[in-house]
Design an enzyme around this catalytic site. Structure first.
Site, PDB file in Angstrom:
ATOM      1  N   LYS A 157       0.988  -0.639  -0.007  1.00  0.00           N
ATOM      2  CA  LYS A 157      -0.276   0.067   0.494  1.00  0.00           C
ATOM      3  C   LYS A 157       0.389   1.718   0.678  1.00  0.00           C
ATOM      4  CE  LYS A 157      -1.698   3.187   2.478  1.00  0.00           C
ATOM      5  NZ  LYS A 157      -1.969   3.920   1.519  1.00  0.00           N
ATOM      6  N   GLU A 230       9.605   1.984  10.010  1.00  0.00           N
ATOM      7  CA  GLU A 230      11.299   3.045  10.012  1.00  0.00           C
ATOM      8  C   GLU A 230      10.420   3.935  10.821  1.00  0.00           C
ATOM      9  OE1 GLU A 230      14.235   2.604  10.832  1.00  0.00           O
ATOM     10  OE2 GLU A 230      14.269   0.311  10.763  1.00  0.00           O
ATOM     11  N   CYS A 264      14.038  11.595   5.849  1.00  0.00           N
ATOM     12  CA  CYS A 264      13.764  11.373   6.905  1.00  0.00           C
ATOM     13  C   CYS A 264      15.977  11.196   7.366  1.00  0.00           C
ATOM     14  CB  CYS A 264      13.642   9.917   7.300  1.00  0.00           C
ATOM     15  SG  CYS A 264      14.808   8.078   6.906  1.00  0.00           S
TER      16      CYS A 264
END
Length: 456
Positions: A157, A230, A264
């Protein structure tokens, strides 16, 4: 039926992809088909799974320039970075095609004279994967490649902002892999929750914000399935007094602004030890001012747009609410159609500042002064996140000390916080990660389960 639509962040009126949102019945069908197909996939020799992944890699490679252009158009990534993402994705598939042939267990001394005692790894089953938009090809690849190599099926997804790239990825996989092994599902929270809750899903791998990641982990944990998250980062780059200032300034400027800071692993804090102070800050500000902001499709562009209007507003609001002094940037870019923010550096004195405590996810960094190496280390470890940190120094002892004492999953010495080697473990600590690390040999820990076998 609701449509999921992605648009070009550089030209927001330009629609890139449109797909109907999946419903719970489609999630159920995909999960059940995945479970059926996975049993036969897992029974194949590892060499056959490896050959399939190699063919998948060749398929993406043959379409590399078109994929890079789609990444650039759909998520606003500068074309050079988009091309590098495609190359990386191809390399990841080839890497795990080879790893499929590594030993899948070990023998142990038996407690009987003629018995055998073995420990062997087996696939987990059907893996639900919830992926973000900022690496729309690489993150689905680095999750799916090891999962497939070790004999699992995948329900993917993707983020709604990146459905066009995900659709191409899934279509390429479905050309190569057996029917039912990889399914793509579109939608928002309800679809993600349906995947996590499905009885045929044995594990969930997520990349995204810490808030969402913790909710994913709680939901998966309530059902007793394995989870890997994560999550966010608030990453420091520490510049010690013996650092090469020119090299550090150039490297950190790129780490702050690569893909407009929407990584990130981007540098969010720059901790400068006295007596470098103002001299280094001025040098870094000059590097940021010199970066070319503009259309990500143009070869010379270094900083493109943010993903959407809400993201830009959030970044600008964070800068406006900071108690620090803006040295450069902090504004929207005039004359450009998309969601641009100027590369921003803010001089901050309070550890409670929003730019210190929150992940801003834009081309923004806070500068913090440290009076000593010890204070710099304490500032770097401040807060709840623990993904990655960089240290710039020419002192080997200092580098080793920071490697040992930084409370992060990854430490870089004289290198940018951003970026990662796909053959090395990737992941953080504290609020940045839950579960086993990704990539490299570490991926096997999540995508396989051990079984101890006794033959008497």
């Amino acid at each position: 039926m609701t449509d999921i639509v992605s648009v070009n962040p550089a030209r927001p009126l330009l629609e890139i992809a449109r797909m109907p949102a999946s419903n719970t019945q489609e999630v159920d069908e995909a999960a059940r088909r995945g479970a059926e197909a996975q049993r036969d996939w897992a029974r194949l020799p590892a060499s056959e799974r490896g050959r399939a992944l190699m063919a998948f890699a060749d398929r993406l490679s043959s379409d590399a320039e078109s994929l890079a252009s789609l990444i650039c158009d759909e998520v606003g990534k500068p074309i050079g970075e988009a091309r590098a993402e495609v190359v990386r994705s191809v390399d990841i598939l080839r890497y795990y095609a080879g790893l499929a042939m590594l030993p899948d267990g070990e023998t142990l001394p038996s407690s009987t004279a003629r018995g055998w005692l073995l420990s062997r790894r087996y696939p987990v089953g059907v893996i639900g994967m919830i992926t973000p938009w900022n690496f729309p090809l690489a993150i689905p690849t680095w999750k799916a490649a090891p999962a497939l190599a070790y004999g699992n099926a995948v329900l993917l997804k993707p983020a709604s902002s990146a459905i066009g790239v995900a659709r191409r990825f899934a279509a390429a996989a479905q050309e190569i892999l057996p029917d039912g092994i990889l399914h793509m599902l579109t939608g928002e929270r309800d679809v993600a929750e349906a995947i996590i809750d499905h009885a045929s899903v044995s594990a969930v791998s997520f990349t995204g914000s810490t808030v969402v990641g913790r909710s994913v982990a709680a939901r998966a944990g309530a059902r007793g399935v394995a989870v890997q998250c994560e999550m966010g980062g608030q990453n420091p780059s520490v510049v010690l007094r013996d650092a090469d200032m020119e090299q550090a300034a150039s490297t950190i400027a790129t780490a702050i602004t690569g893909y407009a800071g929407q990584k990130c692993t981007a540098t969010s804090r720059v901790i400068v030890e006295d007596p470098l102070g103002d001299a280094f800050v001025d040098l870094l500000a000059d590097r940021l001012k010199a970066l070319k902001v503009g259309d990500p499709a143009l070869p010379g562009t270094e900083v493109g747009p943010l993903i959407d209007a809400a993201a830009r507003q959030s970044v600008l609001a964070a800068v406006a609410s900071s108690s620090g002094r803006t040295i450069t940037g902090g504004t929207a870019v005039d004359g450009l159609e998309g969601f641009y923010v100027t590369p921003t550096l803010v001089d901050v004195s309070s550890s409670r500042d929003v730019l210190i405590e929150q992940e801003v996810f834009g081309p923004v960094a806070a500068v913090v002064r440290a009076r000593s190496r010890e204070e710099a280390l304490g500032l770097a470890n401040y807060g709840t996140y623990g993904l990655v940190a960089s240290v710039f120094t020419s002192d080997l002892e200092a580098a080793m000390t920071f490697c040992d004492e930084l409370q992060v999953g990854m430490v870089k010495i004289n290198a940018p916080t951003s970026g990662a080697d796909f053959h090395a473990p990737f992941g953080g600590s504290r609020a940045s990660a839950l579960g086993p690390h990704e990539q490299g040999l570490a991926a096997r820990e999540f995508f396989t389960q051990r079984r101890t076998l006794t033959l008497a």
